[in-house]
Design an enzyme around this catalytic site. Structure first.
Site, PDB file in Angstrom:
ATOM      1  CE  LYS A  22      -4.245  -5.045  -5.351  1.00  0.00           C
ATOM      2  NZ  LYS A  22      -3.305  -6.073  -4.870  1.00  0.00           N
ATOM      3  CG  ASN A  23      -4.018  -4.973  -1.247  1.00  0.00           C
ATOM      4  OD1 ASN A  23      -4.221  -5.673  -2.238  1.00  0.00           O
ATOM      5  ND2 ASN A  23      -2.973  -4.176  -1.145  1.00  0.00           N
ATOM      6  CB  CYS A 115       5.938 -10.269  -8.079  1.00  0.00           C
ATOM      7  SG  CYS A 115       6.091  -9.126  -6.721  1.00  0.00           S
ATOM      8  NE  ARG A 120       5.349  -9.441  -2.241  1.00  0.00           N
ATOM      9  CZ  ARG A 120       4.302  -8.993  -2.927  1.00  0.00           C
ATOM     10  NH1 ARG A 120       4.454  -8.648  -4.178  1.00  0.00           N
ATOM     11  NH2 ARG A 120       3.109  -8.910  -2.366  1.00  0.00           N
ATOM     12  CG  ASP A 303       0.853  -1.170  -1.468  1.00  0.00           C
ATOM     13  OD1 ASP A 303      -0.091  -1.846  -1.046  1.00  0.00           O
ATOM     14  OD2 ASP A 303       1.976  -1.654  -1.714  1.00  0.00           O
ATOM     15  NE  ARG A 395      -2.024  -8.460 -10.176  1.00  0.00           N
ATOM     16  CZ  ARG A 395      -1.146  -9.324  -9.671  1.00  0.00           C
ATOM     17  NH1 ARG A 395       0.058  -9.427 -10.193  1.00  0.00           N
ATOM     18  NH2 ARG A 395      -1.458 -10.067  -8.634  1.00  0.00           N
TER      19      ARG A 395
END
Ligand code: EPZ
Length: 416
Positions: A22-23, A115, A120, A303, A395
């Site tokens: 994803k990243n 978030c 952020r 993460d 997500r």
């Protein structure tokens, strides 16, 4: 909103394949704005954030189609505005700033809100782009940026920001002259973006180190590219085997990008080895607690903090986790305590004391990796765990319940 219902206590056994990152896919999709001819991207994971990014690209004038795990993208007519109702659902939308300034000399990007895990801010992105000649105003929730032709500059980041490095790689690719990024992020996903840009004709070197050189070129063409595997999804599976007392064979695992995690797992008593194309992982006797501090890559990845905390909850003895990247990334702690975990929080340190077992209960996901942590804990817990608000999980994890069911987990999705 959906929830996941998990009957825990089943050791996971079998083969599980890691999806595309994803990243890495998110910044690479944004970089498609820079390509004058079509791009074909393979190994793109089917995730909410990917679909949100494709919607944003469409609004910005880049059409795309997404079949199986392949995205074909083609810029038609670029527009400079990224609207709030999209940006508010995905902070990574701010990664269109660099491309828009490089191509149009203007950008109107909604300021991404905070978030669950932190404020952020994007101040480091803006400061670095200003060094290249951009000027910004912040009015009514939007970042208004404009510049003549971006000029190469020597930039040193106060912090090795992943998104900031990615925005600057894209901006500098089409700037006049050379840009040097010092204290750049070394995450593998940043290197994947740089490799994609080079495949489009950019001149980038040093990616993966903290000093990156970018020689601006006049234009970039399309290319065919395969997104790297998702090292955080892979890391989550490296925890799923020992936390359930099972054994997994992980395919497409970017093992060499997971040194810091593998080192800590081995310290806990997890057995993990590369065997040709596969990585085999299982518990090797009693697990013991360890001390973890999250750091920029190649340090321990933030993460994976919530996921290793779940494993520490069922290890013997105590361990500590210091979260040094985000100011509020312990939302999973109180939910793990609902499952019977013994965790004490002090500032940005969690002290985890292992318990003989976790007991299933309804829990609530608060952010992407917290939800992964709760799923892992539910797989280990005795009885039924319901993880609510799993749109967070969707997500970043492709078909997670199908992948886990295929290796024995009793897990199903239900409407909340
Ligand atoms: C990327 O976020 C990832 N997201 C995050 O993954 C990951 O946790 C993070 O990098 C760190 O590895 C994507 O790649 C889409 P940063 P990013 O800029 O780019 C502060 C997940 O779960 N900072 O390196 O936002 C910031 O507040 C997500 O997949 C500033 O102060 O991370 C944070 O404390 C979560 N000013 C720290 O730096 C800035 O201008 C790290 O941020 C930029 C960042």
């Amino acid at each position: 909103m959906d929830k996941l219902i998990i009957e825990g206590g089943v050791p996971l056994r079998g083969r599980i394949r890691v999806s595309g990152s994803k990243n890495a896919a998110l910044p690479i999709l944004m970089a498609c704005l820079l390509a004058e001819t079509p791009v074909r991207l393979a190994n793109v994971p089917r995730l909410r954030d990917i679909r949100t990014t494709l919607k944003l690209l469409n609004i910005l004038g880049c059409e795309s189609e997404f079949e199986e795990n392949v995205v074909r993208a083609q810029v038609v007519l670029l527009k400079p505005e990224a609207p709030y109702d999209l940006v508010k659902t995905m902070r990574a939308s701010v990664l269109c700033l660099g491309p828009l300034l490089a191509l149009l000399g203007e950008a109107r990007v909604a300021l991404p809100g905070g978030c669950a895990i932190g404020a952020r801010p994007v101040d480091l992105h803006l400061k670095a782009l200003e060094r290249m000649g951009a000027a910004f105003e912040l009015t009514s929730g939007y970042i208004l940026g404009h510049c003549k032709k971006l000029k190469g500059a020597h930039i040193t980041f106060d912090f090795p920001t992943v998104g900031g490095t990615e925005n600057l790689l894209m901006a500098a690719s089409l700037a006049e002259g050379e840009t040097v990024l010092e204290n750049a992020a070394r995450e593998p996903e940043v290197a994947d973006l740089a490799n994609f840009l080079n495949a489009c004709g950019a001149k980038i070197s040093g990616q993966g180190t903290s000093v990156i050189h970018i020689q601006g070129v006049s234009s970039l063409h399309g290319c065919e590219y395969r997104v790297m595997p998702d090292r955080i999804e892979a890391g989550t599976f490296l925890v799923a085997a020992p936390i359930t007392g099972g054994e997994l064979e992980i395919l497409d695992c970017p093992f060499q990008e997971l040194d810091a995690l593998v080192y800590k797992l081995r310290e806990m008593g997890v057995w993990v080895q590369e065997d040709g194309e596969r990585v085999i992982v299982r518990r090797d006797g009693e697990l013991t607690g360890v001390d973890v501090t999250t750091q920029p890559h190649p340090g321990f990845p933030t993460d994976m903090q919530a996921q290793i905390m779940a494993l520490m909850c069922v290890a013997k003895g105590a361990g500590s986790i210091q979260e040094k990247i985000f100011e509020n990334r312990f939302m999973h702690v109180l939910e793990l305590v609902r499952l019977g975990a013994n965790i004490k929080l002090k500032d940005r340190t969690a002290v985890v004391r292992g318990v003989p077992k976790l007991v299933g209960a309804p829990v609530m996901a608060s952010d992407l990796r917290a939800s992964a942590s709760l799923v892992l804990a539910g797989l280990a817990a005795e009885g039924t765990t319901e993880v609510q608000r799993i749109y967070h999980l969707d997500r970043g994890y492709e078909n997670i319940e199908a992948k886990l069911s295929a290796v024995g987990a009793r897990i199903r999705r239900a409407p909340e």
